[in-house]
Design an enzyme around this catalytic site. Sequence first.
Site, PDB file in Angstrom:
ATOM      1  N   ARG A   1      -2.498  11.964  12.781  1.00 28.99           N
ATOM      2  CA  ARG A   1      -1.986  10.700  12.659  1.00 28.99           C
ATOM      3  C   ARG A   1      -0.630  10.807  12.559  1.00 28.99           C
ATOM      4  O   ARG A   1       0.551  10.014  12.924  1.00 28.99           O
ATOM      5  CB  ARG A   1      -2.256  10.159  11.438  1.00 28.99           C
ATOM      6  CG  ARG A   1      -3.472   8.973  11.025  1.00 28.99           C
ATOM      7  CD  ARG A   1      -3.631   8.419   9.904  1.00 28.99           C
ATOM      8  NE  ARG A   1      -4.552   7.538   9.747  1.00 28.99           N
ATOM      9  CZ  ARG A   1      -4.421   6.046  10.010  1.00 28.99           C
ATOM     10  NH1 ARG A   1      -3.023   5.899  10.371  1.00 28.99           N
ATOM     11  NH2 ARG A   1      -5.274   5.220  10.032  1.00 28.99           N
TER      12      ARG A   1
ATOM     13  N   ASP B   1      -3.104  -2.349   9.382  1.00 30.76           N
ATOM     14  CA  ASP B   1      -4.106  -3.249   9.600  1.00 30.76           C
ATOM     15  C   ASP B   1      -5.236  -3.291   8.491  1.00 30.76           C
ATOM     16  O   ASP B   1      -5.655  -4.426   8.645  1.00 30.76           O
ATOM     17  CB  ASP B   1      -4.565  -3.157  11.149  1.00 30.76           C
ATOM     18  CG  ASP B   1      -3.518  -3.485  12.381  1.00 30.76           C
ATOM     19  OD1 ASP B   1      -2.839  -4.242  12.052  1.00 30.76           O
ATOM     20  OD2 ASP B   1      -3.492  -2.624  13.130  1.00 30.76           O
ATOM     21  N   GLY B   2      -5.217  -2.448   7.790  1.00 27.84           N
ATOM     22  CA  GLY B   2      -6.370  -2.362   6.912  1.00 27.84           C
ATOM     23  C   GLY B   2      -6.282  -3.226   5.689  1.00 27.84           C
ATOM     24  O   GLY B   2      -7.255  -3.940   5.353  1.00 27.84           O
TER      25      GLY B   2
ATOM     26  N   ASP C   1     -11.876  -4.113  12.998  1.00 28.89           N
ATOM     27  CA  ASP C   1     -10.373  -4.106  12.640  1.00 28.89           C
ATOM     28  C   ASP C   1      -9.775  -2.478  12.265  1.00 28.89           C
ATOM     29  O   ASP C   1      -8.998  -2.349  11.237  1.00 28.89           O
ATOM     30  CB  ASP C   1     -10.534  -4.825  11.358  1.00 28.89           C
ATOM     31  CG  ASP C   1     -10.726  -6.124  11.645  1.00 28.89           C
ATOM     32  OD1 ASP C   1     -10.825  -6.449  12.897  1.00 28.89           O
ATOM     33  OD2 ASP C   1     -10.945  -6.975  10.542  1.00 28.89           O
TER      34      ASP C   1
ATOM     35  N   ASN D   1       0.755  -1.200   0.029  1.00 29.21           N
ATOM     36  CA  ASN D   1      -0.164  -0.058   0.012  1.00 29.21           C
ATOM     37  C   ASN D   1       1.037   1.298  -0.035  1.00 29.21           C
ATOM     38  O   ASN D   1       1.450   1.660   1.077  1.00 29.21           O
ATOM     39  CB  ASN D   1      -1.053   0.003   1.128  1.00 29.21           C
ATOM     40  CG  ASN D   1      -1.785   1.108   1.336  1.00 29.21           C
ATOM     41  OD1 ASN D   1      -1.867   2.198   0.186  1.00 29.21           O
ATOM     42  ND2 ASN D   1      -2.568   1.495   2.372  1.00 29.21           N
TER      43      ASN D   1
ATOM     44  N   SER E   1       1.738  -2.663   5.020  1.00 30.31           N
ATOM     45  CA  SER E   1       0.563  -1.914   5.139  1.00 30.31           C
ATOM     46  C   SER E   1       0.385  -1.650   6.569  1.00 30.31           C
ATOM     47  O   SER E   1       1.471  -2.081   7.612  1.00 30.31           O
ATOM     48  CB  SER E   1      -0.670  -2.250   4.608  1.00 30.31           C
ATOM     49  OG  SER E   1      -1.028  -3.640   5.135  1.00 30.31           O
TER      50      SER E   1
ATOM     51  N   GLY F   1      -1.159   2.019  12.419  1.00 29.94           N
ATOM     52  CA  GLY F   1      -1.592   0.625  13.405  1.00 29.94           C
ATOM     53  C   GLY F   1      -0.978  -0.436  12.771  1.00 29.94           C
ATOM     54  O   GLY F   1      -1.142  -0.692  11.573  1.00 29.94           O
TER      55      GLY F   1
END
Length: 513
Positions: A299, A204-205, A472, A145, A202, A237
């Site tokens: 973020r 956790d997405g 999630d 990602n 990436s 995350g």
Amino acid sequence: MAPSTIPGSDPFADPTRMSENSEYAAGDTLPVGRDASLTLATDSLIVLDEDFTRRETRNCCGLLPSKAKTTQAIPFFHVLWAELSDFDITIQYAKTTSKNVVRVASVNYLVEKPQQGYAKAWISKLLDRAYGESQRKKRIKILINPFSGRGGAQKWFLRDIEPIFVAARCEINVERTLYQGHAVEIAEKMDTDAYDVVASCSGDGLPHEVFNGLGKKRNAAKALSQVAIVQLPCGTGNAMSWNCFGTDSTSLAALCIVKGIRTPLDLVSITQGNRRTLSFLSQSVGIVAEVDLGTEHIRWMGSARFTYGFLVRVLRKTVYPCALAVKIDVPTKGAIKEAFRKEFNNHAPIEERRSSFDIDTLGLPELQYGTVSSPLPSDFTPIPSSKPSATFTRAIWLSMAPGANFFPAALPSDGYLDCVTVDGDISRTSAIQSFLAVEDGSWFNMPHVNYRKISGYRITPKGQKSGYISIDGERVPFEEFQAEVHRGLGTVLTRSGHMYEAEGVIPRTGQGS
């Protein structure tokens, strides 16, 4: 003839693990070069080379004796590959260059022709020690990602990850995601027979998308059990990597994937409206969801944004009313602790850690409790609370930041969700103490923290027109939903094969029988 060792006087003994009277089995030592040997110790490869001292810079014009060591210990876990080519043996390994970084390095020595056959057998033994239960030469589909975290996933892959996979002789296929939901499409169309692992560079997405993409396949149950889903931590995350590997270092996570052991993972079906999705990490309503999703605009603070968001809401005494009904399976903290202790010593095969559903059936397993639109199951128990502040359940440990283990009794495939509720009428002091207790491990035992093992639940927000629900780490509509766990439906890689890496409700020193 294979070299022998002299009991009690082996110069290759690992001083941290071997006593003076220990001895190596025949075949553990391979003489290489003129003044060097390679020896398989208890947990390390010991390289003895007199030339190490000659490579050191002499001090005081060479007048003082050198203190340079003649041995080097390489942990078996760090050995990536070894092979014999012509008359040379080459061993590639992950060398620790700082606390959280490893880089590919190698040792290379001449092997005399009479020792060639013995050297091949020695290499086989080395790789057996280095990999144990773990599969060698994994076939890895890598999804990057490029927008993850601070946009560094591509750079970290090339610098930290790819060299380790290449050195370990893994087969890799790289694809970059272009938009949200792209990984769902990739996983749905993927030939699962072609890969052993899908690794997401990436946060956790992307793993969430991969699980749901495989869940859309006609042979979803088989696909989810066949391919291990892992994370290379490149996001804000990185809970999956923290839980499975105990690190958010990209290079260490790559090493853990190379050496990872296939581990069944409970997945959770979420029904909301007419939608059914899979959750692998956590579901949260209340302060935990708001601290996660409500701090997206900061973020840039990294994991500190979670602490900031929590303190702001505690000082405001924000409450989150909801109706919660659960299927309680393990009701007391004492029983939960005992189950955790037993699992620590459970080394059953992977097949015994999955439910009895037929993986050859089409689609996902049938829902035992219906959907959110069905009548509330009769064995669901309402959880009374006038002002619930936080309600959150999980399928894998929720680590908002290192050490933030909200679910210290969580297990990868016990067939339960860990359900935690905290009443909203506790004092600010108690709320702050609870937050601090998450890191030091005393959170579980606090009287106002309600902890249960459940197999399903339904939650309905009350008194709010809008708010945050996190599945999630992803925001979903602020409306009623139902969850049901499927034991061992998914597959991940872990270091142990059956436990998470963070400290649990029973300290590791006290988990033995």
